[in-house]
Design a protein around this motif. Structure first.
Motif, PDB file in Angstrom:
ATOM      1  N   THR A  57       0.382 -59.028  -2.294  1.00  0.00           N
ATOM      2  CA  THR A  57       0.739 -60.366  -1.800  1.00  0.00           C
ATOM      3  C   THR A  57       1.640 -60.263  -0.573  1.00  0.00           C
ATOM      4  OG1 THR A  57       0.586 -61.301  -4.029  1.00  0.00           O
ATOM      5  CG2 THR A  57       1.851 -62.552  -2.401  1.00  0.00           C
ATOM      6  N   THR A  59       1.841 -57.825   1.577  1.00  0.00           N
ATOM      7  CA  THR A  59       1.095 -57.319   2.729  1.00  0.00           C
ATOM      8  C   THR A  59       0.349 -58.451   3.431  1.00  0.00           C
ATOM      9  OG1 THR A  59       0.838 -55.121   1.760  1.00  0.00           O
ATOM     10  CG2 THR A  59      -0.743 -55.752   3.468  1.00  0.00           C
ATOM     11  N   LEU A  60      -0.273 -59.323   2.658  1.00  0.00           N
ATOM     12  CA  LEU A  60      -0.981 -60.459   3.248  1.00  0.00           C
ATOM     13  C   LEU A  60      -0.023 -61.370   4.016  1.00  0.00           C
ATOM     14  CD1 LEU A  60      -3.519 -61.623   0.518  1.00  0.00           C
ATOM     15  CD2 LEU A  60      -4.053 -60.726   2.792  1.00  0.00           C
ATOM     16  N   THR A  63       1.301 -59.718   7.185  1.00  0.00           N
ATOM     17  CA  THR A  63       0.268 -59.649   8.216  1.00  0.00           C
ATOM     18  C   THR A  63       0.266 -60.945   9.015  1.00  0.00           C
ATOM     19  OG1 THR A  63      -1.130 -58.120   6.977  1.00  0.00           O
ATOM     20  CG2 THR A  63      -2.215 -59.484   8.636  1.00  0.00           C
ATOM     21  N   LEU A  64       0.353 -62.072   8.308  1.00  0.00           N
ATOM     22  CA  LEU A  64       0.360 -63.365   8.984  1.00  0.00           C
ATOM     23  C   LEU A  64       1.639 -63.574   9.791  1.00  0.00           C
ATOM     24  CD1 LEU A  64      -1.063 -65.522   6.058  1.00  0.00           C
ATOM     25  CD2 LEU A  64      -2.257 -64.871   8.150  1.00  0.00           C
ATOM     26  N   ASP A  73      -6.783 -59.739  12.378  1.00  0.00           N
ATOM     27  CA  ASP A  73      -6.100 -59.464  11.113  1.00  0.00           C
ATOM     28  C   ASP A  73      -5.629 -60.754  10.450  1.00  0.00           C
ATOM     29  OD1 ASP A  73      -6.472 -56.747  11.451  1.00  0.00           O
ATOM     30  OD2 ASP A  73      -4.528 -56.429  12.403  1.00  0.00           O
ATOM     31  N   GLY A  74      -5.109 -61.680  11.261  1.00  0.00           N
ATOM     32  CA  GLY A  74      -4.640 -62.944  10.709  1.00  0.00           C
ATOM     33  C   GLY A  74      -5.770 -63.767  10.128  1.00  0.00           C
ATOM     34  N   ALA A  77      -6.757 -62.288   6.860  1.00  0.00           N
ATOM     35  CA  ALA A  77      -5.778 -62.574   5.804  1.00  0.00           C
ATOM     36  C   ALA A  77      -5.925 -64.004   5.298  1.00  0.00           C
ATOM     37  CB  ALA A  77      -4.368 -62.326   6.323  1.00  0.00           C
ATOM     38  N   GLN A  80      -8.978 -64.243   3.154  1.00  0.00           N
ATOM     39  CA  GLN A  80      -8.757 -63.643   1.838  1.00  0.00           C
ATOM     40  C   GLN A  80      -7.947 -64.572   0.934  1.00  0.00           C
ATOM     41  OE1 GLN A  80      -7.467 -59.571   1.951  1.00  0.00           O
ATOM     42  NE2 GLN A  80      -6.890 -59.531  -0.200  1.00  0.00           N
TER      43      GLN A  80
END
Length: 239
Positions: A57, A59-60, A63-64, A73-74, A77, A80
């Motif tokens: 959680t 990491t997600l 990332t944002l 990547d955003g 995320a 996901q």
């Protein structure tokens, strides 16, 4: 989005440890909402492998925060998160609450225990970031300012918080992770006093006894030492 994202990213860079700890505390608040606790405990993964699930959680979210929502990547995320939340048997208010817990709790933590209080602009940036995330996830009804979101969150908690076996199990499985958010010399003390990091409303909903005065005083000393430690680090960077 870019201006608000950059402001929140700068905020995160200034308060890296406090933001991570605040996000942890925000996540723990969701354990006190019966419908959310039932979902989190339902698969057994959060209770059996709390560190692994918390890391996923985190990491997600980072990332944002670090890369924004518009880059590859955003976007991945956000997609996901949308896929995960589409499968959850909770209502729109619960989704708004999770956003509020992640937005408001770190700011309140920093205001109470950080090396300085947050500014109006930082609160605005935090709200803008999570409101945008909610919009991209299809979450409706997010209040239109930080203060309004904080008030909404408090009202929701008064209505929704309740003791459940799932909430108690989740807190029991994850409470030890808080120690990792403190400098190493302080970690054993925090591990022993983790319940004192919870406010009365959350403690009651997780059926956790109020710590003794001695434990609360010890934690207050630890938190004051931590704030001084971060002030020293910040002044060293400034020099």
């Amino acid at each position: 989005m870019s201006g608000g994202y950059l402001a929140y990213r700068e905020f995160a860079l200034e308060f890296p440890a406090d933001l991570r700890l605040g996000l942890n505390l925000g996540f723990y608040r969701t354990f006190a909402v019966p419908s959310i606790a039932a979902v989190l405990a339902g698969t057994g993964k959060m209770v059996a492998r709390p560190k692994e699930r918390a890391k996923a959680t985190g990491t997600l979210m980072f990332t944002l925060i670090e890369r924004g929502m518009d880059g590859p990547d955003g976007r991945l995320a956000v997609a996901q998160l949308k896929r995960t939340h589409a499968r959850l048997a909770v209502g729109n208010d619960e989704f708004v609450y999770v956003l509020a817990a992640f937005c408001v709790t770190p700011v309140r933590w920093i205001d109470a225990h950080g090396r300085r209080k947050t500014t109006v602009g930082e609160k605005r940036a935090a709200h803008g970031f999570y409101a945008e995330l909610g919009a991209r996830m299809g979450i409706e009804g997010v209040p239109d300012s930080f203060d309004a979101l904080a008030d909404w969150m408090d009202d929701f908690e008064r209505r929704a918080f309740a003791v459940t076996p799932e909430g108690r199990a989740l807190w029991g499985a994850t409470r030890g992770l808080l120690a990792g958010r403190f400098p190493r010399p302080l970690a054993p003390l925090v591990r022993a006093a983790a319940d004192a990091l919870l406010d009365d409303r959350l403690r009651d909903a997780l059926a956790t006894p109020r710590p003794s005065a001695a434990v609360r005083m010890l934690l207050a000393t630890v938190l004051a030492a931590r704030a001084r430690w971060w002030r020293l680090i910040a002044s060293g960077r400034g020099g």
